[in-house]
Design an enzyme around this catalytic site. Structure first.
Site, PDB file in Angstrom:
ATOM      1  CD  GLU A  83     -85.470 -34.249  52.772  1.00 43.95           C
ATOM      2  OE1 GLU A  83     -85.275 -33.263  53.522  1.00 43.95           O
ATOM      3  OE2 GLU A  83     -85.953 -35.327  53.152  1.00 43.95           O
ATOM      4  CB  CYS A 146     -80.766 -39.571  51.123  1.00 50.99           C
ATOM      5  SG  CYS A 146     -81.547 -41.175  50.862  1.00 50.99           S
ATOM      6  CG  HIS A 168     -86.024 -38.847  52.145  1.00 43.32           C
ATOM      7  ND1 HIS A 168     -85.199 -37.807  52.552  1.00 43.32           N
ATOM      8  CD2 HIS A 168     -85.217 -39.942  52.063  1.00 43.32           C
ATOM      9  CE1 HIS A 168     -83.973 -38.258  52.704  1.00 43.32           C
ATOM     10  NE2 HIS A 168     -83.954 -39.548  52.417  1.00 43.32           N
TER      11      HIS A 168
END
Length: 200
Positions: A83, A146, A168
């Site tokens: 991310e 998350c 992820h």
């Protein structure tokens, strides 16, 4: 001359949303205790807004790691996705594991809109791709727990030497419905190990 060892705190979540397993924690458990110059400390965290991030911060306060890398499950994704950004927003269509289901609420009311990761996500993704492991940089960690963890940690460690990131991973084949993408556990582990090796 041997490279100095560093501590890397790596976390995975417990199951949520009615599922019985979470590939993030299964993958973290299956990783070796040493990868590259890092000694890994593994921690399972609850899928609960606020509590998840505080669990990481409590462990990190005792450990003083060089890197904190959190792993989460992302149903619908076909690739392992580091991310790039965490945003100051809580919003979900399903409840967390304490039945909390926020709608358009800030994580930190006075906090900035977003933080960029302090890990080299492009290098991490390129290293995985070079090994033919499905991977891509993601520009949305969502607005569930998350993202809550990523944003909170980036806020806490802003301006420090502690690097923070989030990856992820897809569902496992045994979790996925017929039309859902998935990756086998060994491939997720290979991807995470390769990504960690790319952290400098």
């Amino acid at each position: 001359m041997s490279q100095a060892r560093q501590k890397l705190l790596i976390t995975g979540f417990d199951p949520f949303g009615g599922r019985s397993i979470n590939p993030s924690w299964l993958a973290v458990q299956a990783l070796p205790d040493q990868i590259g110059s890092f000694d890994l400390v593994k921690l399972q965290i609850p899928t609960i807004y606020g509590i998840a991030a505080q669990t990481v911060l409590h462990e990190a306060k005792m450990l003083s790691p060089s890197v904190i890398l959190c792993i989460g499950q992302a149903a619908g994704r076909r690739s392992i996705t580091p991310e790039f950004v965490g945003i100051n927003l809580r919003h979900s269509s399903i409840a967390d594991n304490r039945d909390f289901c926020p709608k358009d609420s800030p994580i930190l009311p006075a906090g900035p809109t977003a933080y960029f990761t302090t890990l080299p996500v492009r290098s991490m993704t390129a290293a995985m791709s070079a090994k033919k492991i499905p991977s891509a940089v993601s520009y949305s960690a969502g607005t569930f727990v998350c993202n809550d963890v990523l944003y909170t940690l980036l806020h806490h460690y802003a301006g420090t030497d502690t690097k923070v990131g989030f990856i992820h991973v897809p569902l496992l084949p045994e979790q996925a419905n017929t039309d859902e993408p998935s990756l086998p556990l060994h491939l997720i582990c290979d991807g995470l190990r390769t990504a960690i090796e790319a952290i400098t």
